[in-house]
Design an enzyme around this catalytic site. Structure first.
Site, PDB file in Angstrom:
ATOM      1  N   ASP A   1       0.852  -1.207   0.000  1.00  0.00           N
ATOM      2  CA  ASP A   1       0.000   0.000   0.000  1.00  0.00           C
ATOM      3  C   ASP A   1       0.884   1.253   0.000  1.00  0.00           C
ATOM      4  OD1 ASP A   1       0.853  -0.166   2.628  1.00  0.00           O
ATOM      5  OD2 ASP A   1      -1.144   0.021   3.525  1.00  0.00           O
ATOM      6  N   SER A   2       2.211   1.052   0.018  1.00  0.00           N
ATOM      7  CA  SER A   2       3.151   2.158  -0.222  1.00  0.00           C
ATOM      8  C   SER A   2       2.905   2.756  -1.610  1.00  0.00           C
ATOM      9  CB  SER A   2       4.602   1.674  -0.101  1.00  0.00           C
ATOM     10  OG  SER A   2       4.817   0.519  -0.874  1.00  0.00           O
TER      11      SER A   2
ATOM     12  N   ASP B   1      -0.981  -6.165  -0.283  1.00  0.00           N
ATOM     13  CA  ASP B   1      -1.299  -5.517   0.987  1.00  0.00           C
ATOM     14  C   ASP B   1      -2.798  -5.305   1.136  1.00  0.00           C
ATOM     15  OD1 ASP B   1       0.545  -4.930   2.950  1.00  0.00           O
ATOM     16  OD2 ASP B   1       1.320  -3.148   1.931  1.00  0.00           O
TER      17      ASP B   1
ATOM     18  N   LYS C   1      -1.045  -9.365   2.946  1.00  0.00           N
ATOM     19  CA  LYS C   1      -0.307  -8.875   4.120  1.00  0.00           C
ATOM     20  C   LYS C   1      -1.179  -7.882   4.867  1.00  0.00           C
ATOM     21  CE  LYS C   1       3.311  -5.840   3.866  1.00  0.00           C
ATOM     22  NZ  LYS C   1       2.761  -4.691   4.627  1.00  0.00           N
TER      23      LYS C   1
ATOM     24  N   GLU D   1      -1.280  -5.374   8.715  1.00  0.00           N
ATOM     25  CA  GLU D   1      -0.461  -4.800   9.781  1.00  0.00           C
ATOM     26  C   GLU D   1      -1.080  -5.044  11.156  1.00  0.00           C
ATOM     27  OE1 GLU D   1       0.252  -0.656   8.969  1.00  0.00           O
ATOM     28  OE2 GLU D   1       0.990  -1.065   6.942  1.00  0.00           O
TER      29      GLU D   1
ATOM     30  N   GLU E   1       9.318  -4.028  10.667  1.00  0.00           N
ATOM     31  CA  GLU E   1       9.690  -2.715  10.107  1.00  0.00           C
ATOM     32  C   GLU E   1      10.111  -1.746  11.209  1.00  0.00           C
ATOM     33  OE1 GLU E   1       6.974  -0.941   7.295  1.00  0.00           O
ATOM     34  OE2 GLU E   1       8.105   0.936   7.266  1.00  0.00           O
TER      35      GLU E   1
HETATM   36  O1  KIV Z   1       3.550  -1.084   1.683  1.00  0.00           O
HETATM   37  C1  KIV Z   1       4.709  -1.525   1.649  1.00  0.00           C
HETATM   38  O2  KIV Z   1       5.457  -1.340   0.681  1.00  0.00           O
HETATM   39  C2  KIV Z   1       5.176  -2.270   2.798  1.00  0.00           C
HETATM   40  C3  KIV Z   1       6.636  -2.600   2.877  1.00  0.00           C
HETATM   41  C4  KIV Z   1       7.435  -1.381   2.986  1.00  0.00           C
HETATM   42  C5  KIV Z   1       6.930  -3.587   3.919  1.00  0.00           C
HETATM   43  O3  KIV Z   1       4.411  -2.602   3.643  1.00  0.00           O
END
Ligand code: KIV
Length: 268
Positions: A47-48, A86, A116, A118, A185
């Site tokens: 989600d970056s 994510d 993924k 959090e 992280e």
């Molecule tokens: O969103 C992302 O790119 C991440 C990584 C930096 C671990 O969660």
């Protein structure tokens, strides 16, 4: 010949054999092709994307529909890497039905092989309910960008003893909930080593030192494509921005001065 895509079992095998696990983000077809062809183990559709592609200040505005769009492009551009997508903010925090549905959409519509999310103890039941649908889950603890407002910024987590104990408990909860791996992280290297020694599943570090089982970075950061901010844990392996600027500058110059298109780029 079709190359078989890596599975979560292959990732677990890498940990078992002591080989480091490589992870990079990608958000679109051209980057996925390059990253995949280079032999990366896991592509994370992070989600970056909200920060490095959409230009938001945080990852919070990213939606499920955006994640599905980017995941589909990455899946089309890759053939050997495991694809982890994510779960964006609000796609799993409200209730477990939402979490199951949204994890399922990333697999069914996006084409990812795993998701993924959090959090630690607070999301353990959510991880369990998704794993129970046979969807592999990667955990993510420590500096969790979706918690930016609680953390008061992107700050290293786990420096104080109470925080470090909480983090170790979070890691155990994520493992017990059935996650196949977890991102660590923004935590001190010594604490990451302790977490890695205390769980059986692979740990993937970002700003978490050398002792994790693997490393993840954002593709735009390692290629120098993100000019506004470079965290301490990023290593720039190339300066692609410079190359792009030079190329664009040359194009502008050639159009303005009548050098492009030449006969070579023109039809008879
Ligand atoms: O969103 C992302 O790119 C991440 C990584 C930096 C671990 O969660």
């Amino acid at each position: 010949m079709t190359i078989k895509r890596k599975t979560v079992l292959d990732i677990l095998q890498l940990k078992k054999s002591g080989e480091k696990i490589t992870v990079l983000t990608s958000y679109d077809y051209p980057f996925a092709r390059l990253v995949d062809a280079a032999g990366i183990d896991i592509i994370l559709v992070g989600d970056s994307v909200g920060s490095v592609v959409s230009g938001y200040d945080t990852t919070l505005p990213v939606t499920m529909d955006e994640m599905i769009y980017h995941t589909k492009a990455v899946v089309r551009g890759s053939e050997q890497a495991l694809i982890v997508a994510d779960m964006p903010f609000l796609s799993y925090q409200i209730d477990q039905r939402d979490a199951r549905l949204n994890a399922g959409r990333l697999i069914k519509e996006g084409g990812a092989q795993a998701v993924k999310l959090e959090g630690g103890i607070n999301v353990a039941a959510t991880i369990r309910t998704i794993v129970d649908m046979d969807i592999p889950v990667m955990g993510h603890i420590g500096l969790t960008p979706q918690s930016i407002h609680r953390m008061g910024g992107y700050k290293v987590q786990g420096r104080e003893e109470a925080q470090a104990c909480q983090l170790l408990a979070d890691a155990r909860a994520v493992e017990e909930a059935g996650a196949f791996a977890m991102v660590l992280e923004g935590i001190p290297a010594g604490l990451a080593a302790q977490v890695t020694a205390s769980v059986a599943i692979p740990t993937i570090g970002i700003g978490a030192g050398i002792d994790c089982d693997g490393q993840v970075l954002v593709i735009h950061d390692i290629l120098g494509l993100c000019e506004k901010y470079a965290p301490k844990f990023v290593k720039k392996y190339a300066d692609v921005s410079g190359i792009i600027k030079d190329g664009i500058g040359e194009y502008i110059h050639e159009v303005k001065s009548g050098l492009f298109p030449s006969d070579e780029q023109s039809f008879k």
